[in-house]
Design a protein around this motif. Structure first.
Motif, PDB file in Angstrom:
ATOM      1  N   ARG A 179       0.834  -1.214   0.000  1.00 37.67           N
ATOM      2  CA  ARG A 179       0.000   0.000   0.000  1.00 37.67           C
ATOM      3  C   ARG A 179       0.860   1.252   0.000  1.00 37.67           C
ATOM      4  N   LEU A 182      -6.153   1.289  -5.079  1.00 36.44           N
ATOM      5  CA  LEU A 182      -6.091   1.993  -3.802  1.00 36.44           C
ATOM      6  C   LEU A 182      -7.016   3.197  -3.852  1.00 36.44           C
ATOM      7  N   PHE A 241      -8.196  -0.702  -0.312  1.00 41.34           N
ATOM      8  CA  PHE A 241      -8.270  -1.071  -1.722  1.00 41.34           C
ATOM      9  C   PHE A 241      -9.705  -1.461  -2.073  1.00 41.34           C
ATOM     10  N   PHE A 292      -6.955  -6.692   1.894  1.00 40.10           N
ATOM     11  CA  PHE A 292      -6.626  -5.468   1.153  1.00 40.10           C
ATOM     12  C   PHE A 292      -7.776  -4.464   1.165  1.00 40.10           C
TER      13      PHE A 292
END
Length: 458
Positions: A16, A91, A65, A60
């Protein structure tokens, strides 16, 4: 796929950190393989963790995300029985994940002269995922968590460390000189002396069983209270006061004397609730490494510390306690299958498997046919099964509470988040909390749901 679960949070967070807002991440992992041995490794010794696409996607998504594509492919090398899933993630934009950055900053960048900050985050993450109802949501946008509940978890964390045959420093000062002890070591060791010859890890399991039976002598009760008081004081004056020193936002916790609670931003509690499972694993690895640093060259290795950090009271003593109650009352039916039970040969099953929660609370223990219990193993019961067997679960709760009302009510607080009133008034609520805990644990841990052979959903 080559990472153990304890490394997932750090790996995902590092990925990330490499992306700008709107950046994309493409992940491809094995959907199935037939060349993996029983220990999860191939013939060359490489780890292949069996993470599902849903489990990876969930992690995630918790970090901001969003999934924009998913597809399955066969193996490019045409290996039989091997397939892959691919996730395309993006993202998100905005600042709503600031609490995640605060957590990561404290874990990775805050100065640590003791293991206290790690212990605090481990306790909060476990409570957020296993006891979310203990939190009080305040009108000022903050959440309060009882200090006593945190202290009780610290007692469990540090007991095996203090019981070790070797002195294992838990602060920078202890690493330099053993007589520079952390604030509550002496008080906790005073309690431990009453159980030191009663089994593994300094009698930790014996202590839990004695507390559950309500059988602590007056002197031991005083030692227990003194240990929790010393731990609570260390929490207030240490990590609650100083966590966040490396961040531009400053300290993130405070102590509310009126409610005897640790207070934090609501957004941080939400993130602990969503990410708690992965945060706990990451914290334990950091804790072991920090202990090794405190011990210095030739001291204790992180590999020696990890088993102590993972130690829990054995399930055997509590299941034996529950078994004796069920046997005394002549329990005659398997909770999950309805099969007849012989009063002298039945198992006591953890509804939420011990491997997932390490929880020995009485509401989590039910009688089961040995074959059914073996089939269930470390799986979570299916939703339909929970609803269909609700009556049996409640009946077995009634049996346990009739024999050990004080202990059962104290355990119920862990799930209900408050001290219950009349039993019949909150029994249904407790069942609802158990169902919710099973559903959330299945989602967060990606655990397969289970029903006994021949069970029909109704």
């Amino acid at each position: 796929m080559h990472l153990g679960e304890a490394d997932l949070f750090d790996a995902a967070f590092a990925l990330r950190g490499l992306l700008k807002k709107g950046g994309r991440l493409l992940l491809s992992l094995p959907r199935n393989r037939t060349d993996i041995l029983a220990d999860g490794r191939d013939s060359n010794g490489r780890l292949f963790a069996p993470y599902t696409s849903e489990y990876v996607q969930l992690l995630f998504e918790r970090l901001g995300f969003q999934l924009i594509g998913r597809w399955d492919t066969e193996d490019a090398l045409c290996r039989p029985g091997t397939g892959w899933f691919t996730l395309l993630l993006e993202l998100g934009t905005g600042d709503k994940l600031r609490a995640v950055d605060q957590i990561e900053g404290i874990l990775n960048r805050d100065r640590k002269v003791a293991t206290y900050k790690l212990a605090l985050f481990r306790a909060l993450a476990e409570m957020a995922t296993q006891q979310p109802r203990v939190a009080t949501w305040r009108s000022d946008g903050r959440v309060a968590v009882p200090l006593l509940g945190i202290a009780e978890r610290w007692l469990l964390y540090y007991w095996p460390i203090f019981a070790s045959d070797r002195f294992i420093p838990q602060s920078q000062d202890e690493g330099l000189r053993e007589d520079r002890q952390i604030a509550f070591r002496s008080a906790l060791e005073g309690l431990m002396r009453a159980f030191q010859d009663q089994g593994e890890h300094g009698g930790l399991s014996s202590w839990q069983a004695a507390v559950s039976r309500g059988g602590l002598p007056a002197e031991v009760r005083r030692a227990h209270a003194a240990a929790l008081s010393a731990i609570a004081q260390a929490i207030r004056s240490g990590p609650v006061k100083h966590s966040g020193g490396s961040l531009e936002t400053g300290a993130v916790f405070s102590y509310d004397k009126s409610s005897r609670s640790v207070v934090m931003p609501a957004e941080m509690w939400r993130e602990l609730t969503l990410l708690g499972h992965w945060i706990v694993d990451a914290v334990i690895v950091r804790w072991a490494a920090l202990t090794e640093r405190f011990a210095g060259r030739g001291g204790v290795s992180s590999g020696e510390v990890l088993p102590l950090l993972l130690a829990r009271p054995s399930s055997e003593r509590m299941t034996n306690l529950a078994r004796s109650v069920f046997r005394k009352t002549g329990v005659d039916r398997c909770t999950w299958s309805g099969r007849p039970l012989h009063v002298m040969s039945f198992d006591v099953d953890h509804v939420i498997p011990f491997a997932l929660w390490a929880n020995n609370d009485l509401w989590n223990l039910v009688p089961a046919d040995p074959r059914v219990n073996m089939q269930k193993s470390d799986l979570l019961p299916a939703t339909e099964l929970m609803l269909a067997r609700r009556g049996e679960i409640l009946r077995h709760w009634d049996i346990l509470r009739d024999e050990m009302s004080e202990a059962f009510d104290a355990d119920a607080v862990h799930l209900l988040g408050r001290k219950p009133g009349g039993y019949l008034a909150w029994r249904d609520e407790l069942f609802g909390c158990l169902r919710q805990a099973v559903e959330i644990t299945a989602l967060q841990r990606g655990v397969e749901r289970w029903s006994p052979s021949g069970f029909e959903s109704r």
